[in-house]
Write a protein that holds these residues in place. Structure first.
Motif, PDB file in Angstrom:
ATOM      1  N   LEU B  79      20.369   7.019  43.566  1.00  0.00           N
ATOM      2  CA  LEU B  79      20.941   6.845  44.909  1.00  0.00           C
ATOM      3  C   LEU B  79      21.569   5.455  45.038  1.00  0.00           C
ATOM      4  CD1 LEU B  79      19.512   7.975  48.251  1.00  0.00           C
ATOM      5  CD2 LEU B  79      19.995   5.555  48.023  1.00  0.00           C
ATOM      6  N   ASN B  81      22.985   2.969  47.966  1.00  0.00           N
ATOM      7  CA  ASN B  81      23.096   2.732  49.402  1.00  0.00           C
ATOM      8  C   ASN B  81      24.089   1.596  49.637  1.00  0.00           C
ATOM      9  OD1 ASN B  81      22.559   2.660  52.171  1.00  0.00           O
ATOM     10  ND2 ASN B  81      20.930   1.166  51.885  1.00  0.00           N
ATOM     11  N   ALA B  83      24.917  -1.070  51.707  1.00  0.00           N
ATOM     12  CA  ALA B  83      24.340  -1.880  52.790  1.00  0.00           C
ATOM     13  C   ALA B  83      25.286  -3.028  53.134  1.00  0.00           C
ATOM     14  CB  ALA B  83      22.984  -2.405  52.352  1.00  0.00           C
ATOM     15  N   GLN B  88      22.597  -1.145  47.091  1.00  0.00           N
ATOM     16  CA  GLN B  88      21.197  -1.012  46.695  1.00  0.00           C
ATOM     17  C   GLN B  88      21.096   0.259  45.864  1.00  0.00           C
ATOM     18  OE1 GLN B  88      19.559  -0.833  50.642  1.00  0.00           O
ATOM     19  NE2 GLN B  88      19.166  -3.032  50.705  1.00  0.00           N
ATOM     20  N   THR B  95      11.699   2.112  46.266  1.00  0.00           N
ATOM     21  CA  THR B  95      12.335   1.223  47.238  1.00  0.00           C
ATOM     22  C   THR B  95      11.830  -0.221  47.130  1.00  0.00           C
ATOM     23  OG1 THR B  95      10.713   1.965  48.870  1.00  0.00           O
ATOM     24  CG2 THR B  95      12.892   2.988  48.972  1.00  0.00           C
ATOM     25  N   THR B 163      24.617   6.849  50.238  1.00  0.00           N
ATOM     26  CA  THR B 163      24.383   6.695  51.673  1.00  0.00           C
ATOM     27  C   THR B 163      25.066   5.394  52.100  1.00  0.00           C
ATOM     28  OG1 THR B 163      22.336   5.440  51.429  1.00  0.00           O
ATOM     29  CG2 THR B 163      22.115   7.825  51.541  1.00  0.00           C
ATOM     30  N   ALA B 164      25.327   5.298  53.381  1.00  0.00           N
ATOM     31  CA  ALA B 164      26.022   4.090  53.865  1.00  0.00           C
ATOM     32  C   ALA B 164      25.677   3.859  55.317  1.00  0.00           C
ATOM     33  CB  ALA B 164      27.534   4.264  53.713  1.00  0.00           C
ATOM     34  N   PHE B 201      22.151   7.900  55.993  1.00  0.00           N
ATOM     35  CA  PHE B 201      21.479   6.619  55.729  1.00  0.00           C
ATOM     36  C   PHE B 201      20.061   6.677  56.289  1.00  0.00           C
ATOM     37  CE2 PHE B 201      20.476   2.207  57.004  1.00  0.00           C
ATOM     38  CZ  PHE B 201      20.547   1.619  55.763  1.00  0.00           C
ATOM     39  N   GLN B 202      19.089   6.334  55.453  1.00  0.00           N
ATOM     40  CA  GLN B 202      17.677   6.377  55.894  1.00  0.00           C
ATOM     41  C   GLN B 202      17.247   4.997  56.366  1.00  0.00           C
ATOM     42  OE1 GLN B 202      15.858   9.309  55.876  1.00  0.00           O
ATOM     43  NE2 GLN B 202      17.772  10.282  55.253  1.00  0.00           N
TER      44      GLN B 202
END
Lengths: 163, 202
Positions: B79, B81, B83, B88, B95, B163-164, B201-202
Motif C-alpha cells: 500500500l 499512502n 500523505a 508512506q 504501520t 490511498t491519498a 484513506f484510513q
C-alpha cells in the motif's frame, strides 16, 4: 522615316515560364499521407474534451471507445461536445455525506439497459476523462458509483508523456 | 512551279500537359480538413480495476474444481499512502516504522519524490517478492484475448493499493500510479506493480 517592326520579334517563340507543379504535388501527397496516418488507426477514435485538463502519464494503452463521461470541477457530465447532460452537480461532488452519485448511477444503469435492449454484450467498461485538478475524494465518489452500476473496468484518459 | 511547303512541317507541336490544378486543389482541401480534425495531443488510457474486479480477475485463474496451480496463498498487501509529508509505504499491513513500513519524504521544493518511490518499490519487489514462479494467463472478457502475467510467491505480487488525502489532485494520483507501475534502471524498464487500486484513506 520610321523603321518597320522587326519580323524576328514578331515571330519569336515565347517560352512559358510556369510553376513546376509536379514536385509540389509530391510534397503535398507526402503531407497528406502523414496526416492520414496521424488521424487514422486508434488515436482518432477519441478526442480530448475541451472541458477538462487531462493529467499526463507514461502509460501506453490503446484507446477503446466505450461509455464515456467527463469529470471536471463543475460536476460530472456526459461526454458530448455540445450541451452535455449534467450527471452530478458540483454540490454532489463536494457534499461529504454523498458516497454514490445518484444521477451518474441512473445514467449508467440506463446505458446498460439500453445496450441489453439492443442485444449488445455488456462489457462493464467505462472511459473517464477526469480533470487533473479533481481531488481524490471526489474521484473516489465517481469510481465507487461506477462500481455500484456494475461498470468494473475503468479507463482514465491521460495525455501521453515520455517515460 | 514549286509546291508550297506543307503546313504539317511548320505547325508547332502543342505539348499536352496534364492539368494538375484540380488535383492540387483537392489535396490542399484534404490537408486543411485533416489538420483541423487531427488531435495534436496524443492521448492514452490508464486502466484501473476497482478492488472487487481485481480480486475476480485473480480468482478466475484457478477454477475451484481444479487443484490450485500455484501455491501462493500468502499476500503482501502493498500500500502507498500519499500523505502531506510524502509517501508512506506499507507491506503486510504494518504501520510501525521498520522494514515493512517506510516513508519517502517530499523533496525540499515541496514536490513528491516519485523516482525514489519507484526505486524503493523496486527493492521491495526484488527482496520481498522475488523472481516470478512462472507465467499464467487469463481470458480478458473485454478484449477476448488471453492476458499473460507473471505469478509470484505472493498472490498479490503485481498489485498495489493507493490511498491519498481527500484534497490530493488527480495528477498526483496518476503520477503515483505510474511510479508504482514500473521503474527504469540503467535504461531497462522493469515492471513493479502494474495493477493499482484506489482505496479510501484510513
Amino acid at each position: 522615316m520610321a523603321f518597320a517592326p522587326s519580323k524576328g520579334a514578331k515571330h519569336r517563340r515565347k517560352d512559358k515560364e510556369g510553376l513546376i507543379l509536379g514536385s509540389m504535388l509530391d510534397m503535398l501527397t507526402v503531407v497528406l499521407l502523414f496526416l492520414l496516418k496521424l488521424s487514422g488507426a486508434t488515436g482518432g477514435m477519441m478526442k480530448p474534451s475541451p472541458y477538462v485538463q487531462l493529467p499526463s502519464s507514461t502509460q501506453i494503452a490503446k484507446m477503446d471507445k466505450s461509455v464515456s463521461i467527463l469529470v471536471n470541477p463543475e460536476g460530472v457530465y456526459e461526454d458530448l461536445e455540445k450541451s452535455p447532460k449534467t450527471l452530478a452537480s458540483k454540490e454532489d461532488l463536494f457534499d461529504p455525506n454523498t458516497v454514490i452519485l445518484d444521477g451518474l448511477e441512473a445514467y449508467l444503469s440506463e446505458k446498460r439497459e439500453f445496450d441489453k435492449h439492443l442485444g449488445k454484450e455488456f462489457k462493464g467498461s467505462i472511459t473517464i476523462q477526469c480533470d487533473q485538478s479533481i481531488p481524490y475524494d471526489q474521484l473516489l465518489k465517481v469510481v465507487n458509483t461506477c462500481g455500484q452500476a456494475e461498470y468494473g473496468t475503468i479507463d482514465f484518459v491521460v495525455k501521453k508523456k515520455a517515460a | 512551279m514549286a509546291f508550297k511547303p506543307s503546313q504539317k512541317h511548320t505547325r508547332e507541336e502543342e505539348e499536352a500537359d496534364v492539368n494538375l490544378m484540380p488535383m492540387m486543389n483537392i489535396v490542399c482541401s484534404l490537408i486543411a480538413l485533416l489538420m483541423g480534425t487531427a488531435q495534436m495531443t496524443e492521448i492514452s488510457m490508464l486502466e484501473y480495476l476497482p478492488p472487487a474486479e481485481a480480486a475476480e480477475v485473480e480468482d478466475s485463474g484457478a477454477p475451484p474444481s481444479e487443484a490450485p496451480k500455484w501455491n501462493n496463498d500468502a499476500t503482501i498487501d502493498a500500500l502507498v499512502n500519499i500523505a502531506a509529508t510524502g509517501f508512506q509505504v506499507s507491506l503486510f499491513g504494518k504501520t510501525e516504522p521498520g522494514p515493512y513500513f517506510f516513508e519517502v519524504p517530499i523533496l525540499p521544493g515541496g514536490e513528491y519524490d516519485f523516482q525514489t518511490l519507484s526505486n524503493r518499490l523496486a527493492q521491495v519487489k526484488e527482496n520481498e517478492i522475488g523472481a516470478a514462479l512462472g507465467i499464467d494467463s487469463v481470458l480478458n472478457e473485454n478484449t477476448k484475448r488471453m492476458d499473460v502475467f507473471e505469478v509470484f510467491r505472493y498472490r498479490d505480487g503485481r498489485e498495489i493499493s493507493i490511498t491519498a488525502l481527500g484534497q490530493t489532485p488527480f495528477q498526483t494520483v496518476v503520477a503515483t500510479m505510474d511510479a508504482c507501475r514500473n521503474v527504469k534502471i540503467d535504461g531497462v524498464t522493469k515492471e513493479l506493480f502494474p495493477v493499482s487500486m484506489l482505496k479510501q484513506f484510513q
